[in-house]
Design a protein around this motif. Structure first.
Motif, PDB file in Angstrom:
ATOM      1  N   ARG A 244     -65.977  55.834  21.758  1.00  0.00           N
ATOM      2  CA  ARG A 244     -66.887  55.755  20.604  1.00  0.00           C
ATOM      3  C   ARG A 244     -66.323  56.522  19.407  1.00  0.00           C
ATOM      4  O   ARG A 244     -66.467  56.108  18.259  1.00  0.00           O
ATOM      5  N   THR A 245     -65.699  57.661  19.680  1.00  0.00           N
ATOM      6  CA  THR A 245     -65.083  58.425  18.587  1.00  0.00           C
ATOM      7  C   THR A 245     -63.928  57.624  17.998  1.00  0.00           C
ATOM      8  O   THR A 245     -63.784  57.509  16.773  1.00  0.00           O
ATOM      9  N   LYS A 246     -63.128  57.062  18.865  1.00  0.00           N
ATOM     10  CA  LYS A 246     -61.962  56.287  18.407  1.00  0.00           C
ATOM     11  C   LYS A 246     -62.387  55.124  17.525  1.00  0.00           C
ATOM     12  O   LYS A 246     -61.799  54.898  16.465  1.00  0.00           O
ATOM     13  N   SER A 247     -63.421  54.391  17.946  1.00  0.00           N
ATOM     14  CA  SER A 247     -63.788  53.204  17.167  1.00  0.00           C
ATOM     15  C   SER A 247     -64.448  53.610  15.854  1.00  0.00           C
ATOM     16  O   SER A 247     -64.260  52.966  14.826  1.00  0.00           O
ATOM     17  N   PHE A 248     -65.207  54.726  15.866  1.00  0.00           N
ATOM     18  CA  PHE A 248     -65.771  55.227  14.606  1.00  0.00           C
ATOM     19  C   PHE A 248     -64.652  55.608  13.634  1.00  0.00           C
ATOM     20  O   PHE A 248     -64.661  55.205  12.469  1.00  0.00           O
ATOM     21  N   LEU A 249     -63.692  56.356  14.118  1.00  0.00           N
ATOM     22  CA  LEU A 249     -62.598  56.806  13.250  1.00  0.00           C
ATOM     23  C   LEU A 249     -61.786  55.628  12.724  1.00  0.00           C
ATOM     24  O   LEU A 249     -61.354  55.632  11.569  1.00  0.00           O
ATOM     25  N   ALA A 250     -61.613  54.631  13.562  1.00  0.00           N
ATOM     26  CA  ALA A 250     -60.867  53.456  13.123  1.00  0.00           C
ATOM     27  C   ALA A 250     -61.568  52.791  11.940  1.00  0.00           C
ATOM     28  O   ALA A 250     -60.934  52.220  11.061  1.00  0.00           O
ATOM     29  N   ARG A 251     -62.899  52.910  11.923  1.00  0.00           N
ATOM     30  CA  ARG A 251     -63.653  52.289  10.828  1.00  0.00           C
ATOM     31  C   ARG A 251     -63.631  53.123   9.548  1.00  0.00           C
ATOM     32  O   ARG A 251     -63.687  52.582   8.452  1.00  0.00           O
TER      33      ARG A 251
END
Ligand code: ADP
Ligand code: MG
Length: 253
Positions: A244-251
């Motif tokens: 979830r952190t990874k996908s948030f940061l990717a955005r």
């Protein structure tokens, strides 16, 4: 050492919507905590709980070792009176996305308002300090301008000076640069950076990852009312462990 903020398993619902589901955090003196996470994850609610603009439903929340909004007698909690709550809030400065300056007052009048009205400081002394604070946020030459004559970034820096005028021991920032034109963001972040350097204890909700990387001691990633990941910025932003952190940061990066 007593933490400036200590939250233990705090919960908050609006009706049937659980917004904070057992949040733990600690902020120590001179530390900067950055709260990151998607819209609706509960960041603003958490900030608002810290100065009792929202009441928590469960858990314990302390600012400077004092229970926020309540007094404990035996194992019962009694809500403080409005006056006592105001007294607790006096030590907490808050800066919002929208600056909410008094439009009919100049910058310096905005900054000296609370010290004069709330703390009953003599006007001359309050004005002197207000001018120093405006100098500190880079607006020494705008002291006698009205908010309508200032850019968004300048207004936000007046709002920061206004919060500082009450000599808070804790500053809360809720997306202070989100409403600003991109070219005005840097000046506001610069003032916040300097404030952190000067040792102010701060909790900052922000989408500015570069700022969080540079200034935060701890980054806390929230999603769906829980703390998903917490740690130094090089860990949470630089090397996130959770999907979830990874996908948030990717955005946002
Ligand atoms: P964030 O700041 O991370 O975007 P918020 O804390 O503003 O999140 O909101 C978290 C959730 O709580 C959202 O679903 C929002 O709609 C809800 N919420 C916030 N404040 C209220 C309120 N006063 N009444 C009802 N629901 C609210
Ligand atoms: Mg918010």
């Amino acid at each position: 050492m007593t933490p400036v903020v200590s939250a233990q398993r705090i919960c908050k619902s609006f009706g049937r919507v659980e917004v904070l589901k057992g949040i733990d955090l600690e902020v120590h003196e001179r530390e900067v905590l950055c709260l990151i996470g998607p819209s609706g994850s509960g960041k603003s609610t958490l900030l608002r709980c810290i100065n009792h603009l929202e009441k928590i439903d469960a858990g314990r929340l302390y600012v400077d070792g004092e229970l926020v909004g309540y007094r404990q007698r035996g194992d019962k909690l009694h809500e403080l009176r409005e006056k006592e709550i105001a007294l607790q809030r006096k030590d907490i400065g808050m800066v919002f996305q929208r600056f909410n300056l008094f439009p009919h007052m100049t910058a310096v009048e905005n900054v000296m308002e609370a010290p004069v009205q709330v703390r009953r400081e003599p006007k001359a002394q309050a004005r002197q300090r207000a001018l120093e604070l405006l100098e500190r946020v880079g607006l020494g030459d705008k002291a006698f301008n009205y908010p309508g004559q200032l850019s968004g970034g300048q207004q936000q820096r007046v709002a920061i000076a206004r919060a500082l005028a009450m000599q808070p021991k804790l500053m809360l920032f809720d997306e202070p640069t989100s409403a600003l034109d991109p070219e005005l963001v840097g000046d506001v972040l610069g003032v916040m950076k300097q404030l952190a350097k000067d040792g102010m204890t701060m909790v900052v909700v922000t989408h500015e990852m570069q700022f969080a990387r540079e200034v935060a001691d701890t980054v806390l990633f929230m999603d769906g009312g829980v703390v998903v990941e917490k740690g130094p910025p090089e860990q949470v932003i630089g090397n996130p462990q959770h999907e979830r952190t990874k996908s948030f940061l990717a955005r946002v990066l």
